[in-house]
Design an enzyme around this catalytic site. Structure first.
Site, PDB file in Angstrom:
ATOM      1  N   HIS A 249      25.600 -75.358  13.084  1.00 25.15           N
ATOM      2  CA  HIS A 249      25.102 -76.386  12.311  1.00 25.15           C
ATOM      3  C   HIS A 249      23.874 -76.850  12.714  1.00 25.15           C
ATOM      4  CE1 HIS A 249      28.929 -76.552   9.805  1.00 25.15           C
ATOM      5  NE2 HIS A 249      29.457 -76.243  10.842  1.00 25.15           N
TER       6      HIS A 249
ATOM      7  N   THR B 232      34.473 -78.496   7.813  1.00 22.45           N
ATOM      8  CA  THR B 232      33.353 -79.446   7.366  1.00 22.45           C
ATOM      9  C   THR B 232      32.629 -78.673   6.480  1.00 22.45           C
ATOM     10  OG1 THR B 232      31.677 -78.454   9.109  1.00 22.45           O
ATOM     11  CG2 THR B 232      33.134 -80.259   9.516  1.00 22.45           C
TER      12      THR B 232
ATOM     13  N   HIS C  64      29.856 -69.888  14.134  1.00 19.31           N
ATOM     14  CA  HIS C  64      28.681 -70.331  13.490  1.00 19.31           C
ATOM     15  C   HIS C  64      28.207 -71.598  14.015  1.00 19.31           C
ATOM     16  CE1 HIS C  64      32.065 -72.596  11.595  1.00 19.31           C
ATOM     17  NE2 HIS C  64      31.211 -73.500  11.658  1.00 19.31           N
TER      18      HIS C  64
ATOM     19  N   HIS D 151      30.437 -74.051  16.285  1.00 20.30           N
ATOM     20  CA  HIS D 151      31.760 -74.058  16.120  1.00 20.30           C
ATOM     21  C   HIS D 151      32.472 -72.627  16.175  1.00 20.30           C
ATOM     22  CE1 HIS D 151      31.381 -77.691  13.092  1.00 20.30           C
ATOM     23  NE2 HIS D 151      31.526 -78.145  14.167  1.00 20.30           N
TER      24      HIS D 151
ATOM     25  N   HIS E 102      25.020 -70.222   4.229  1.00 26.26           N
ATOM     26  CA  HIS E 102      25.218 -71.678   4.722  1.00 26.26           C
ATOM     27  C   HIS E 102      24.882 -71.778   6.293  1.00 26.26           C
ATOM     28  CE1 HIS E 102      26.986 -72.492   0.850  1.00 26.26           C
ATOM     29  NE2 HIS E 102      27.854 -71.520   1.008  1.00 26.26           N
TER      30      HIS E 102
HETATM   31  C1  GRE Z   1      32.838 -74.392   8.518  1.00 18.72           C
HETATM   32  O1  GRE Z   1      32.474 -73.421   7.590  1.00 18.72           O
HETATM   33  O2  GRE Z   1      31.521 -74.958   8.935  1.00 18.72           O
HETATM   34  C2  GRE Z   1      34.163 -74.227   9.377  1.00 18.72           C
HETATM   35  C3  GRE Z   1      34.600 -73.030   9.129  1.00 18.72           C
HETATM   36  C4  GRE Z   1      36.225 -73.244   9.635  1.00 18.72           C
HETATM   37  C5  GRE Z   1      36.425 -74.054  10.533  1.00 18.72           C
HETATM   38  C6  GRE Z   1      35.565 -75.423  10.697  1.00 18.72           C
HETATM   39  C7  GRE Z   1      34.414 -75.323  10.027  1.00 18.72           C
HETATM   40  O3  GRE Z   1      34.184 -72.316   8.429  1.00 18.72           O
HETATM   41  O4  GRE Z   1      33.637 -76.466  10.133  1.00 18.72           O
HETATM   42 ZN    ZN Z   2      31.375 -75.490  10.987  1.00 16.76          ZN
END
Ligand code: GRE
Ligand code: ZN
Length: 269
Positions: free
Chosen positions: A96, A205, A94, A119, A67
Site C-alpha cells: 500500500h 483492509t 502486496h 503486507h 489495487h
Molecule cells: C489487502 O487486500 O490489502 C489484504 C489482503 C489480505 C489480508 C490483509 C490485507 O488481501 O490488507
Molecule cells: Zn494489504
C-alpha cells in the site's frame, strides 16, 4: 463478480459501506492507530519465538490486481509461535502506498504515517482447508498478516528494485508474470529484527474487509526511495483493453478505523 471499488472519492473507502452494505456491521476493522506506550507489553509473546521459516522458491507470480501489485506463491513457509498456536502458510504479499511523501501506510504508529506498507499474508492451515475459507471465516486467526512500514531514503532498496524492474510488464490490471525462482526471496522482505512487533486482531483492509486477521506489525522499518515510490504509482488500475481511462494507482491505503475497545499488544519492553 465483485462490485467496483477503489480509492477515489466516488468509489473509495468512504463509500465502501454503501457499495458493500455488510461492511456497516463490522466493528473490528483495520488499519488502526497504535501508540507504543498504550500497547500492552505481553511477555508470553516472547516465550515461543515467532518463527517464519521460509524457502526461497515461495514467490512464484507477480500480478497487477488493479489495487496493488501482488506476489503470490504456495507452500513451504511455516509460521508458529509468537501470538499463534496454529500453523500458517504463505499466500501472497502486496503493498500500500500514497500519492505523496506524507502518506501511504495504513497503520499509524506513534503519530507517524509512513510512506508505504508491505503486507505478507499467510493463512491458517491447521483450521482451514483453503486460503479463501480462512479469509472469509471472520475468525481472527484465519489469516496472519505481517506488516512492514517504510522510511523514504535517497537510495533504492535493492530487494524491492528486483520487483520494481518487472512492474512495466504488469502495468495493467489483470496482467501476471511468472517469477524465475530465486528472483524474489521472501526473507529479504522481512526486517532483521523479527522479535519486536505489535499485534492485535482486525480485518483485511480491502473489501470485503473480513474480520479474520491477526496482525503482526514489525517495529523495524525498511527503506524505499522516492524513485521507487514513483514507480509504484505508475501501475494502472485499468485493464489493457480499457481504452477510455488509463488511471494510475496513485494511492491505495485505507484510512484509520476505530479501535472499539480492542487490546493492542507489543512483544518488546
Ligand atoms: C489487502 O487486500 O490489502 C489484504 C489482503 C489480505 C489480508 C490483509 C490485507 O488481501 O490488507
Ligand atoms: Zn494489504
Amino acid at each position: 463478480v465483485q462490485a467496483h471499488w477503489d480509492y477515489s472519492s466516488l468509489f473509495g473507502p468512504n463509500m465502501w459501506s454503501r457499495i458493500f452494505p455488510d461492511l456497516k456491521d463490522r466493528k473490528f476493522q483495520s488499519p488502526i492507530r497504535i501508540y507504543t506506550e498504550q500497547a500492552e507489553y505481553e511477555p508470553i509473546l516472547t516465550r515461543y519465538p515467532l518463527i517464519f521459516d521460509t524457502v526461497d522458491d515461495c514467490c512464484q507470480t507477480l500480478e497487477n490486481t488493479g489495487h496493488t501489485f501482488q506476489v503470490s506463491g504456495t507452500g513451504h513457509t511455516y509460521i508458529t509461535g509468537g501470538p499463534v498456536l496454529d500453523e500458517f502458510q504463505f499466500l501472497q504479499f502486496h503493498m500500500h502506498w500514497g500519492a505523496n511523501e506524507h502518506e501511504g501506510s495504513e497503520h499509524v504508529i506513534d503519530d507517524v504515517r509512513s510512506v508505504a506498507e508491505l503486507h505478507i499474508v499467510t493463512w491458517n492451515t491447521t483450521q482451514f482447508s483453503t486460503p479463501q475459507e480462512a479469509a472469509i471465516s471472520d475468525q481472527f486467526d484465519g489469516l496472519l498478516v505481517f506488516a512492514v512500514l517504510f522510511n523514504v531514503v535517497p537510495i533504492d532498496n535493492p530487494t524491492l528494485e528486483q520487483l520494481i524492474e518487472l512492474l512495466p510488464q504488469i502495468a495493467h490490471k489483470g496482467q501476471k508474470i511468472t517469477l524465475d525462482s530465486n528472483v524474489v526471496s521472501l526473507r529479504n522482505f522481512m526486517p532483521k529484527n523479527m522479535e519486536d512487533y505489535y499485534t492485535y486482531s482486525g480485518s483485511l483492509t480491502t473489501p470485503m474487509c473480513y474480520e479474520s486477521v491477526r496482525w503482526v506489525i514489525y517495529r523495524e522499518r525498511m527503506n524505499i526511495s522516492r524513485k521507487q515510490l514513483n514507480q509504484l504509482r505508475k501501475l494502472r488500475h485499468t485493464c489493457a483493453s480499457d481504452k477510455a481511462v488509463n488511471g494510475c494507482i496513485k494511492k491505495n491505503f485505507r484510512p484509520l478505523m476505530p479501535i472499539n475497545g480492542r487490546r493492542i499488544f507489543r512483544s518488546f519492553r
